[in-house]
Write a protein that holds these residues in place. Structure first.
Motif, short mmCIF file in Angstrom:
data_model
loop_
_atom_site.label_atom_id
_atom_site.label_comp_id
_atom_site.label_asym_id
_atom_site.label_seq_id
_atom_site.Cartn_x
_atom_site.Cartn_y
_atom_site.Cartn_z
N LYS A 1 -16.30 92.85 61.74
CA LYS A 1 -16.09 93.48 60.43
C LYS A 1 -16.48 92.52 59.31
O LYS A 1 -15.96 92.62 58.20
CB LYS A 1 -14.61 93.89 60.28
CG LYS A 1 -14.09 94.84 61.34
CD LYS A 1 -14.72 96.22 61.21
CE LYS A 1 -14.12 97.18 62.23
NZ LYS A 1 -14.72 98.54 62.13
N LYS B 1 -17.60 90.62 56.28
CA LYS B 1 -18.02 90.90 54.91
C LYS B 1 -18.38 89.63 54.16
O LYS B 1 -19.08 89.69 53.15
CB LYS B 1 -16.90 91.64 54.16
CG LYS B 1 -16.59 93.01 54.73
CD LYS B 1 -15.49 93.69 53.92
CE LYS B 1 -15.20 95.08 54.47
NZ LYS B 1 -14.13 95.77 53.69
N GLU C 1 -20.60 94.14 58.19
CA GLU C 1 -20.52 94.80 56.88
C GLU C 1 -20.99 93.88 55.76
O GLU C 1 -20.53 93.97 54.63
CB GLU C 1 -19.09 95.28 56.64
CG GLU C 1 -18.60 96.28 57.68
CD GLU C 1 -17.13 96.65 57.53
OE1 GLU C 1 -16.56 96.37 56.46
OE2 GLU C 1 -16.56 97.21 58.48
N GLU D 1 -23.10 92.53 52.79
CA GLU D 1 -23.84 93.19 51.72
C GLU D 1 -24.99 92.34 51.19
O GLU D 1 -25.79 92.82 50.38
CB GLU D 1 -22.89 93.56 50.58
CG GLU D 1 -21.83 94.58 50.99
CD GLU D 1 -20.94 94.99 49.85
OE1 GLU D 1 -21.11 94.45 48.72
OE2 GLU D 1 -20.06 95.84 50.05
N ASN E 1 -26.36 96.14 58.91
CA ASN E 1 -25.39 95.70 57.92
C ASN E 1 -25.54 96.57 56.68
O ASN E 1 -26.06 97.68 56.76
CB ASN E 1 -25.57 94.21 57.61
CG ASN E 1 -24.87 93.31 58.62
OD1 ASN E 1 -23.68 93.05 58.52
ND2 ASN E 1 -25.63 92.82 59.60
#
Length: 259
Positions: free
Chosen positions: A56, A58, A80, A82, A102
């Motif tokens: 997960k 980020k 995930e 960005e 992603n």
């Protein structure tokens, strides 16, 4: 060390203390959301492969990888993220990088540091809208790039000019409408996939002559019609451009002219 499907989601401070001889580490299919500055402390330059796929993730701290500078393979797909992690700036020995699946919305200029040894880059299934000048300036050794399944509508002319070792380029499932002037400098390119885009026309004159395989499937074209209508002795002529979805499945196997 293989620790996958263990539902790891919170790391204690320096969980890999005294693991300086570790060569490969797999933590795929867990619930790891963040890698902070101390998460990988204890690992050393002996580590050559790190697999963090299907977590997960980020956030990766920019200094999280500074102790594993000899890393050659990094798997970060199915997370995930960005943006491309700044932590990659410490990894000049990296040869294989997987960031597929992603939420990356932009590929920054010079995203790798000078002297990068990157050979294979997978950025498929992200949200990248374009490729700008200088993106690949520091990745001159790269041979395979996968950018399929993004939202790329434009590739700046000259953005790929330094990739003289590139042999495979996958741009399938994007939003490209034209590709003229983008590929001629790619002297080693053998496989080009531009299928499932929005190309209005395709001319082999704009791709390198040494290509062995060009893959094209489903393209949008403008159909030009010239119509003349005669009524009561008056002839009226007009032209129409009609958008047409052409269901075309075409793989061209072209003999190399440079072998």
């Amino acid at each position: 060390m293989d620790n996958w499907f263990n539902d790891f989601f919170l790391w204690c401070r320096a969980p890999f203390q005294n693991q300086s001889k570790l060569v490969q580490l797999s933590l795929q299919h867990n619930l790891i959301a963040n890698i902070d500055q101390t998460s990988l402390h204890g690992l050393s330059a002996s580590l050559t492969s790190l697999n963090l796929a299907a977590n997960k993730l980020k956030f990766i701290h920019r200094d999280a990888l500074r102790n594993i500078t000899m890393l050659e393979q990094l798997q970060l797909q199915e997370n995930e993220l960005e943006k491309v992690p700044e932590a990659l700036s410490h990894l000049n020995q990296l040869t294989h990088l997987n960031l597929a699946s992603n939420l990356i919305g932009q590929l920054p200029r010079d995203f790798m540091q000078p002297g990068s040894k990157l050979q294979e880059l997978n950025l498929a299934a992200n949200l990248i809208p374009n490729i700008v000048q200088d993106t690949f300036n520091n990745t001159v050794d790269i041979s395979v790039i996968n950018l399929a399944g993004n939202e790329i509508g434009n590739i700046d002319q000259g953005s790929l000019v330094r990739l003289s070792n590139l042999t495979e380029l996958d741009l399938a499932h994007n939003r490209l409408t034209e590709i003229d002037g983008v590929f001629p400098s790619l002297s080693s390119l053998r496989l080009l996939n531009v299928s499932m885009n929005q190309l209005k026309w395709f001319d082999m004159a704009f791709v390198p002559k040494q290509l062995l395989v060009v893959d094209i499937q489903v393209a949008y074209f403008l159909l030009f019609l010239s119509i003349s209508v005669s009524h009561c002795g008056v002839c009226v002529s007009f032209s129409l451009f009609i958008p047409v979805l052409l269901l075309l499945s075409l793989t061209l196997f072209a003999p190399s002219l440079s072998l």
